[in-house]
Design an enzyme around this catalytic site. Sequence first.
Site, PDB file in Angstrom:
ATOM      1  N   GLY A   1     -73.719 -67.371 -52.660  1.00 45.40           N
ATOM      2  CA  GLY A   1     -72.818 -66.867 -51.631  1.00 45.40           C
ATOM      3  C   GLY A   1     -73.246 -65.491 -51.170  1.00 45.40           C
ATOM      4  O   GLY A   1     -74.221 -64.914 -51.658  1.00 45.40           O
TER       5      GLY A   1
ATOM      6  N   GLY B   1     -69.707 -58.650 -49.501  1.00 43.19           N
ATOM      7  CA  GLY B   1     -69.787 -57.478 -48.648  1.00 43.19           C
ATOM      8  C   GLY B   1     -70.930 -56.551 -48.998  1.00 43.19           C
ATOM      9  O   GLY B   1     -71.402 -55.788 -48.163  1.00 43.19           O
ATOM     10  N   PHE B   2     -71.390 -56.576 -50.261  1.00 47.44           N
ATOM     11  CA  PHE B   2     -72.438 -55.654 -50.684  1.00 47.44           C
ATOM     12  C   PHE B   2     -73.716 -56.375 -51.080  1.00 47.44           C
ATOM     13  O   PHE B   2     -74.579 -55.802 -51.708  1.00 47.44           O
ATOM     14  CB  PHE B   2     -71.936 -54.783 -51.842  1.00 47.44           C
TER      15      PHE B   2
ATOM     16  N   LYS C   1     -76.098 -60.830 -58.990  1.00 48.86           N
ATOM     17  CA  LYS C   1     -75.555 -60.129 -57.825  1.00 48.86           C
ATOM     18  C   LYS C   1     -76.560 -59.063 -57.396  1.00 48.86           C
ATOM     19  O   LYS C   1     -76.799 -58.095 -58.106  1.00 48.86           O
ATOM     20  CB  LYS C   1     -74.212 -59.492 -58.168  1.00 48.86           C
TER      21      LYS C   1
ATOM     22  N   ASP D   1     -59.071 -54.868 -54.948  1.00 46.44           N
ATOM     23  CA  ASP D   1     -59.558 -55.913 -54.045  1.00 46.44           C
ATOM     24  C   ASP D   1     -59.295 -57.298 -54.636  1.00 46.44           C
ATOM     25  O   ASP D   1     -60.166 -58.172 -54.604  1.00 46.44           O
ATOM     26  CB  ASP D   1     -61.055 -55.721 -53.773  1.00 46.44           C
TER      27      ASP D   1
END
Length: 669
Positions: A358, A361-362, A379, A476
């Site tokens: 996926g 945002g970062f 990540k 968040d």
Amino acid sequence: MEGKLLHVSTYSFVFLLFLSFKQHVVTKAQSPNYVGADCQNTTQQKALSSAYQTNLNSLLSWLSTDAATSKGYNHNSFGNNTPGGDDSAVYGLYNCRGDVVGYFCQFCVSTASREVLQRCPNRVSAIVLYDFCILRYSNENFFGNVTVYPSWHAVQSKNVSSKEEIQKGLDFMRGLIRKATVETNLLYYMDGFNLSSTQKRYGLVQCSRDLTSDGCRECLEAMLAQVPKCCEQNLGWQVLAASCLIKYDDYIFYLFRTQASDTQTAKKRGASKSRIILIIGLSVLGALALLCFSVYCFWFRKRSRRGRGKDGRIPDTIDQSSYHNVQTEETLNVDLPTIPLITILKSTDNFSEASKLGEGGFGPVYKGTLPDGRQIAVKRLSQASGQGSEEFKNEVMFIAKLQHCNLVRLLACCLEGKEKILVYEYLSNASLDFHLFDERKKRQLDWNLRLSIINGIAKGLLYLHEDSRLKVIHRDLKASNILLDDEMNPKISDFGLARAFEKGQNQANTNRVMGTYGYMSPEYAMEGLFSVKSDVFSYGVLVLEIICGKKNSGFYLSECGQSLTLYAWKIWCAGKSLELMDPVLEKSCIESEVMKCIHIGLLCVQEDAADRPTMSTVVVMLASDKMSLPEPNQPAFSVGRMTLEGASTSKSSKNLSINDVTVTNILPR
């Protein structure tokens, strides 16, 4: 203390043995690969004395616990050995392989501690081996003794091409033994060499760290002497005993690089006087050169900081020393393993599109498989992310020290060149939104499962707010940041925006407002005020989404023509709360439980933060069937995601507000 003092003299030895020659997928239910065992005194299978069994249980429990907090090896004792005792003392020893610390070590030690009594029942002494560890205990003090019998070996099926290759491999392993025992005193070493222009070979040597350098060398040389008899014709091999191992292969099988950071610790072991003289002479010259280089680097870094642009942009590279300061910050004391970039590249097929899970945002998230078969989620911080460095440090600082079954587990990180990478446990069922907002997939989420997810998220937030060492505000919380494991247990993820509160601190203010459309509390969105009640608001929105199976953002586009929270409030006031429920739940739901969860959700999204319950109260309300709940007040209107920053940090002086919405597209991970 009355009577004789019971004692358990304990050291611990677990060392990460060989990585399997056959790659496999390690799931949550799988234990580390079992290699073998030596159940000593096999002819004497009788019940252990109660005192010995009690001390053995204490020892195994301590080994498992200590492995989670130490740097891979440690020693301790329970009580003192006194003459004329009752022969109930138990000695144990553990030591993780030098390239692996943290979760990988602790997972294997815990497994070995749990299973050793099953594999070697009623034994006063035993050695049990797994791919990640050896666990050893005895009723006799064996610390410092070199044990080379019994030994084990394993080989690859492929053969070497020439005698020259065999000789180069053996010479390379002798060099590793010298580095482990003479040049560094680490008692382990791993490295690779170019066999040819197209081929590389890798090796590792490791000793139990209760040995001296001379004892380690004796053990490793004894293992190497066995290679011509069992293994030298094979492309890859391993020979090991209770005190040491050697391993050689054609792929980079070791996972984490920590030997450089351990050098200072290892030097404390000392060396012979003649060796010390040589080392000191070389060290003085090296230190002078290093001092000059350090002064230059300090000057250059200071000059670079002065030259940073007015837009406040962070440089593309991150200074390793400053990152180390983040790791050792006193309030967090993070000790997170690093993983080589080459291992990550191999595990993700060079960040191929096929391995992509996926895009956040970062940066993107990839699925990877380590050399031992363990699946991971990688990540990768986007280099174009202007805020990425801060969020990266946040995630490392917070989640590396947060341990809870409803929080995703961070395994390692990588900082090489311009890469900033976090390695997480892989969760096969993706994120909650992947299931909840899909008309077909959400049919698998019956009411019992949705209620379990609601409870799990609440317990994870309670840990962050009240039970962890620091009060952590996630900031968040949303459906895409709730990951689901093999058994659909929820795990809170993505701590890039998290903030910690000191003891006694209840709220803070920021001019950098960041959150996600539909989940942000009004006081945070409008005034920059955030507290635990900000997370409670987000949790309330999430509960209502789980019940109705629709997103809060965009709910107004439906036939209701209003936000989810406002719609839930209106039908609550009209006494028709069950109309909010997802129709697919009609056959599986318990109406009273659905009503209670809607009630709790509305309490959490009240406009005034003071009216919202704490997460400890929410957990109690969810668990109780008889607790009287207060009436909710009108909820706040939904607020979108935004960033409010001064003109000096904006991309344009005319643009005082930047839309910072995160678009997430998640596949199973």
